[in-house]
Design an enzyme around this catalytic site. Structure first.
Site, PDB file in Angstrom:
ATOM      1  N   LYS A  70       0.618  -1.194  -0.068  1.00 58.07           N
ATOM      2  CA  LYS A  70       0.644   0.335   0.410  1.00 58.07           C
ATOM      3  C   LYS A  70       1.314   1.279   0.355  1.00 58.07           C
ATOM      4  O   LYS A  70       0.400   2.333  -0.878  1.00 58.07           O
ATOM      5  CB  LYS A  70      -0.520  -0.258   1.213  1.00 58.07           C
ATOM      6  CG  LYS A  70      -2.287  -1.062   1.081  1.00 58.07           C
ATOM      7  CD  LYS A  70      -3.300  -0.857   1.988  1.00 58.07           C
ATOM      8  CE  LYS A  70      -3.923  -1.989   2.546  1.00 58.07           C
ATOM      9  NZ  LYS A  70      -5.239  -2.467   3.271  1.00 58.07           N
ATOM     10  N   LEU A 158       4.269   3.360  22.271  1.00 58.75           N
ATOM     11  CA  LEU A 158       3.865   4.728  22.676  1.00 58.75           C
ATOM     12  C   LEU A 158       4.142   5.362  21.623  1.00 58.75           C
ATOM     13  O   LEU A 158       3.317   5.788  21.242  1.00 58.75           O
ATOM     14  CB  LEU A 158       3.841   4.807  23.959  1.00 58.75           C
ATOM     15  CG  LEU A 158       3.325   6.182  24.492  1.00 58.75           C
ATOM     16  CD1 LEU A 158       1.807   6.229  24.595  1.00 58.75           C
ATOM     17  CD2 LEU A 158       3.925   6.681  25.800  1.00 58.75           C
TER      18      LEU A 158
END
Ligand code: ATR
Length: 279
Positions: A70, A158
């Site tokens: 993609k 994170l």
């Protein structure tokens, strides 16, 4: 009409043998009496651009692009839609008189499934999105445009969740949505909707999320399978209000690609039911 006179479409990926896209587009084409063919094509990992070029040089009308190409499709396109630009990835290529346009229908497919098929209200909802990879990047814009009260992006790493949160902050401000990034271990509150956009189900790993998060939430896994995914099994056990997998999203993103190519939108419900039966 012989196949050689029909418009040609294909899905390119690696691996590709399990792709349901040919079944789905075949059903759309029959439903709407469209003269077209749709093949699956396995592309060697270093040959995406050459394969796509040769498809369009041979007058191919359009391509779907799946894992892992993609991002390369994004580079390949001559022009990009605004939503492909925001998603940073392309799952649909359209041959418009020789100019190859890149679009991304994944996010639109998810929203169609959540809002039209499942009827889960997004406006003013508190949403938890799990994961911060390409799949999640592709859904954030349409989710934000549906005006939820808040979106928390939680991810094992994170830093990636924080990057996404920063990138979409201007759009979140525009729609007055509170957008933030958290670690799984920090999640204590309950949510209206939880969307799993990680690939953890593939490895069978459970995400370390507190039970309280699931309490009465509508839980969606962007993956799909014959049986409920490990994430949906956990959600059901922890008291989720509703659960749904990503088969509807798959069919809806295909329907939007079909609309871009053929300028006509198929009825998706019958196709979702039929693909579900064939799993
Ligand atoms: P995709 O294009 O499908 O989003 P990706 O960009 O590789 O693929 O992202 C995969 C996502 O699944 C990431 O959010 C990844 O977490 P990290 O960023 O911390 O790697 C998450 N993921 C994959 N396997 C996981 C696991 N076993 N436990 C938790 N998260 C996982």
């Amino acid at each position: 009409m012989s196949d050689s006179n029909k418009d040609r479409y294909a899905v390119l990926g690696n691996p590709i043998e399990h792709s349901r896209s040919p079944d789905i587009h075949q059903q759309f084409a029959e439903q709407l009496k469209q003269a077209m063919t749709y093949q699956r094509q396995l592309v060697p990992l270093d040959e995406f651009a050459a394969s796509a070029r040769s498809f369009f040089d041979g007058a191919g009308a359009g391509l779907n692009i799946t894992v892992p190409f993609k991002l390369e499709a994004y580079q390949f396109a001559d022009q990009l839609s605004e939503r492909a630009r925001r998603a940073g990835a392309v799952n649909t290529l359209i041959n418009k008189d020789g100019t190859i346009i890149g679009d991304n229908t994944d996010g639109c497919g998810l929203l169609a499934d959540l809002q039209n098929n499942l009827q889960w209200p997004i406006e003013r909802a508190n949403i938890l999105v799990l994961g911060a990879g390409g799949a999640v990047r592709g859904i954030l814009e349409p989710l934000l445009l549906a005006k939820p009260a808040s979106i928390v992006i939680a991810n094992r790493t994170l830093e990636k969740a924080e990057q996404l949160s920063r990138a979409f902050q201007p759009l979140a401000d525009d729609v007055a949505c509170q957008l933030s990034a958290q670690q799984y271990s920090e999640l204590m509150e309950s949510f209206d909707i939880i969307i799993n956009g990680t690939s953890a189900s593939l490895s069978g790993d459970a995400l370390p999320i507190a039970n309280e998060c699931f309490n009465a939430a509508c839980c969606y896994d962007m993956m799909y399978a014959k049986a409920p995914t490990p994430f949906l099994q956990l959600a059901a056990k922890q008291g989720a209000r509703k659960i749904a997998d990503g088969l509807g999203m798959l069919v809806e993103q295909a329907a939007e690609s079909f609309r871009l190519w053929r300028d006509i939108k198929p009825d998706t419900r019958v196709v979702i039911q039929s693909i579900r039966k064939s799993l």
